[in-house]
Write a protein that holds these residues in place. Structure first.
Motif, short mmCIF file in Angstrom:
data_model
loop_
_atom_site.label_atom_id
_atom_site.label_comp_id
_atom_site.label_asym_id
_atom_site.label_seq_id
_atom_site.Cartn_x
_atom_site.Cartn_y
_atom_site.Cartn_z
N UNK A 123 42.95 87.80 40.43
CA UNK A 123 44.07 87.71 41.37
C UNK A 123 45.39 88.26 40.87
N UNK A 124 45.70 88.07 39.62
CA UNK A 124 46.99 88.53 39.11
C UNK A 124 46.84 88.79 37.61
N UNK A 125 47.54 89.79 37.10
CA UNK A 125 47.48 90.04 35.67
C UNK A 125 48.51 89.16 34.95
N UNK A 126 48.24 88.78 33.72
CA UNK A 126 49.20 87.92 33.01
C UNK A 126 50.55 88.57 32.82
N UNK A 127 50.58 89.92 32.76
CA UNK A 127 51.85 90.62 32.58
C UNK A 127 52.77 90.49 33.78
N UNK A 128 52.24 90.01 34.90
CA UNK A 128 53.05 89.84 36.11
C UNK A 128 53.54 88.40 36.30
N UNK A 129 53.10 87.49 35.44
CA UNK A 129 53.42 86.07 35.61
C UNK A 129 54.65 85.69 34.79
N UNK A 142 63.06 78.25 38.03
CA UNK A 142 62.24 79.37 38.47
C UNK A 142 63.06 80.66 38.47
N UNK A 143 64.29 80.59 38.94
CA UNK A 143 65.15 81.78 38.94
C UNK A 143 65.39 82.28 37.52
N UNK A 144 65.64 81.36 36.60
CA UNK A 144 65.86 81.74 35.21
C UNK A 144 64.63 82.43 34.63
N UNK A 145 63.47 81.85 34.87
CA UNK A 145 62.23 82.43 34.34
C UNK A 145 61.99 83.84 34.87
N UNK A 146 62.20 84.03 36.17
CA UNK A 146 61.97 85.35 36.76
C UNK A 146 63.01 86.36 36.26
N UNK A 147 64.24 85.91 36.12
CA UNK A 147 65.29 86.81 35.67
C UNK A 147 65.03 87.28 34.25
N UNK A 148 64.67 86.34 33.38
CA UNK A 148 64.48 86.66 31.97
C UNK A 148 63.25 87.54 31.74
N UNK A 149 62.16 87.20 32.42
CA UNK A 149 60.91 87.93 32.19
C UNK A 149 60.80 89.20 33.02
N UNK A 150 61.57 89.26 34.12
CA UNK A 150 61.46 90.36 35.08
C UNK A 150 60.04 90.47 35.63
N UNK A 151 59.41 89.31 35.78
CA UNK A 151 58.08 89.23 36.36
C UNK A 151 58.14 88.44 37.66
N UNK A 152 57.30 88.75 38.65
CA UNK A 152 57.47 88.16 39.97
C UNK A 152 56.71 86.86 40.24
N UNK A 153 55.63 86.60 39.52
CA UNK A 153 54.72 85.53 39.95
C UNK A 153 54.90 84.23 39.16
N UNK A 154 54.55 83.12 39.85
CA UNK A 154 54.63 81.78 39.26
C UNK A 154 53.29 81.09 39.45
#
Length: 445
Positions: free
Chosen positions: A203-209, A121-133
């Motif tokens: 609820x959330x835009x795809x650009x934030x996931x 999860x940390x890797x995914x958020x770091x790489x994408x710079x997006x907050x949501x899962x």
């Protein structure tokens, strides 16, 4: 301590260990483990259909693994990787590349499945710079706070802990929910498309996931095997919106589904994978796995470990992979898994309390229901498990209400041992049905 003198210490367990650690089923005091068996403090031998919760895939204390551990201890006891470097961690990375889906070729080694999930999860958020899962209802990914934020197999795991609000859940594809006239692959692929569209609209835009995380086969949540089409649609949606797909293969990995990983069983390659449990035949080891391209975006200091990739555990993992190849454990898993499934289908026809049998490889779930209502019966499961233990076979439980008997024998298990264990289960089911006033059928043929 000798076998005869630690029973008084066992009786002190409630005072010495936290209840959340010591009150699991069945709390069997053992003095030895070997192959597919535990040897109890009571002098009895118990057939193990839990594999230490899907860990001892090569069987308990496989001689080749034990020898590798002994020899490794003569050289190195501790890393830490990065401060020093050693051969076993690099050799293991090279060997794992050979069995993982293509493109998953860079590793961060840790100690447990939960740590591997946290890393993913940390890797995914770091790489994408997006907050949501986005995760899926019923999945279990661990009990640390990050992993807990995406775990929904049981609400009690989240009680009082207020997991962060940066996650959304979508329904898991349970084939039982598919209308009879529908093709499950098509039905659940379309449903996922609609579920995602609704989530993104409201609820959330795809650009934030940043990522979607999923167990390719539901584990603690009930051993539910989804249709392939659902996972393929998930891959397609993630590609469309540049969302990273994480597979939690902590329980499905290392041969449990009949291939090295469920990703290969279903023909879907994730961007990130979390692996653990069966990796080192019982020693603490796990890995977050991704492509070099992703990992290179995760710089020094973004993540770290003191004990991860322990040199002895890495040697045990290398020996584990050798055992898999030499003893053809993947082939045995597929063959014996199919054999067990057929035997259980016979038991299902015989016993009204069995609601469903679901399996893939040697990952088998036996749902127990109230025979008159079809409702989940967790109380019945505990009754049956205790009877099985008395007879000499150890199963475990899973499911939202503890309504599923979890059958996960070591991958070295033989057809004769399957017969032995299921014969005891058959007896336990018959006794339980007699106790509740339900008659089993004379024959399940």
């Amino acid at each position: 301590m000798t076998q005869s003198n630690w029973m008084p210490l066992f009786h002190k367990m409630p005072d010495l260990l936290a209840p959340t650690m010591a009150k699991d089923h069945p709390n069997l005091p053992v003095v030895k483990e070997e192959g597919c068996y535990y040897y109890g403090l009571d002098g009895k031998k118990y057939l193990d259909f839990t594999s230490g919760i899907a860990v001892a895939n090569t069987g308990h204390r496989h001689p080749k693994v034990v020898q590798a551990i002994k020899e490794a201890a003569d050289r190195l006891m501790h890393g830490p990787s990065g401060v020093i470097m050693y051969e076993s961690i690099l050799r293991l990375a090279e060997e794992l590349m050979k069995i993982l889906p293509e493109g998953l070729d860079c590793f961060f080694f840790a100690n447990s499945g939960t740590e591997a999930i946290e890393g993913a999860i940390k890797l995914a958020k770091h790489v994408t710079r997006r907050p949501y899962v986005i995760s899926f209802t019923g999945c279990f990914h661990g009990r640390s706070l990050g992993a807990l934020s995406v775990s929904t197999s049981k609400s009690k795991y989240r009680k009082y802990l207020q997991p962060n609000g940066l996650t959304y859940q979508l329904p898991y594809a349970n084939p039982k929910d598919c209308p009879a006239e529908e093709d499950p692959d098509v039905y659940f692929a379309n449903k996922l498309e609609n579920d995602v569209a609704s989530l993104f609209a409201h609820q959330v835009t795809p650009e934030e996931v940043a990522c979607m995380i999923v167990e390719p086969v539901l584990g603690e949540g009930g051993y539910i095997v989804p249709p392939k089409g659902w996972l393929h649609k998930m891959r397609e949606i993630c590609d469309r919106y540049e969302i990273l797909l994480i597979f939690d293969e902590v329980q499905t990995g290392f041969g449990r589904t009949g291939e090295w990983f469920a990703a290969q069983t279903f023909g879907v390659t994730p961007d990130i994978m979390a692996i653990a449990k069966g990796i080192a035949s019982g020693l603490p080891l796990s890995a977050t796995v991704a492509s070099k391209e992703l990992m290179k975006q995760w710089p020094l200091g973004s993540h770290g470990t003191t004990f991860g990739g322990n040199p002895i555990a890495c040697e045990a993992a290398l020996a584990t992979l050798e055992v898999f190849r030499e003893e053809k454990l993947l082939e045995n898993c597929r063959e014996v898994g199919e054999y067990a499934r057929k035997k259980l289908e016979v038991l299902k026809r015989k016993h009204p309390v069995i609601g469903d049998v679901r399996s893939i490889g040697l990952m088998i779930g036996i749902e127990i229901v109230h025979p008159h209502t079809g409702e989940p019966n967790g109380e019945g499961v505990m009754n049956i498990l205790n009877r099985c233990l008395q007879k000499g076979v150890l199963f475990y439980l899973c499911g939202n209400q503890g309504e599923v008997i979890r059958m996960i024998p070591p991958l070295i298990v033989t057809k004769e041992q399957i017969d032995e264990g299921l014969s005891m289960l058959d007896e336990a089911l018959t006794e339980y049905e007699a106790e509740i006033g339900v008659h089993s059928f004379a024959s399940g043929k």
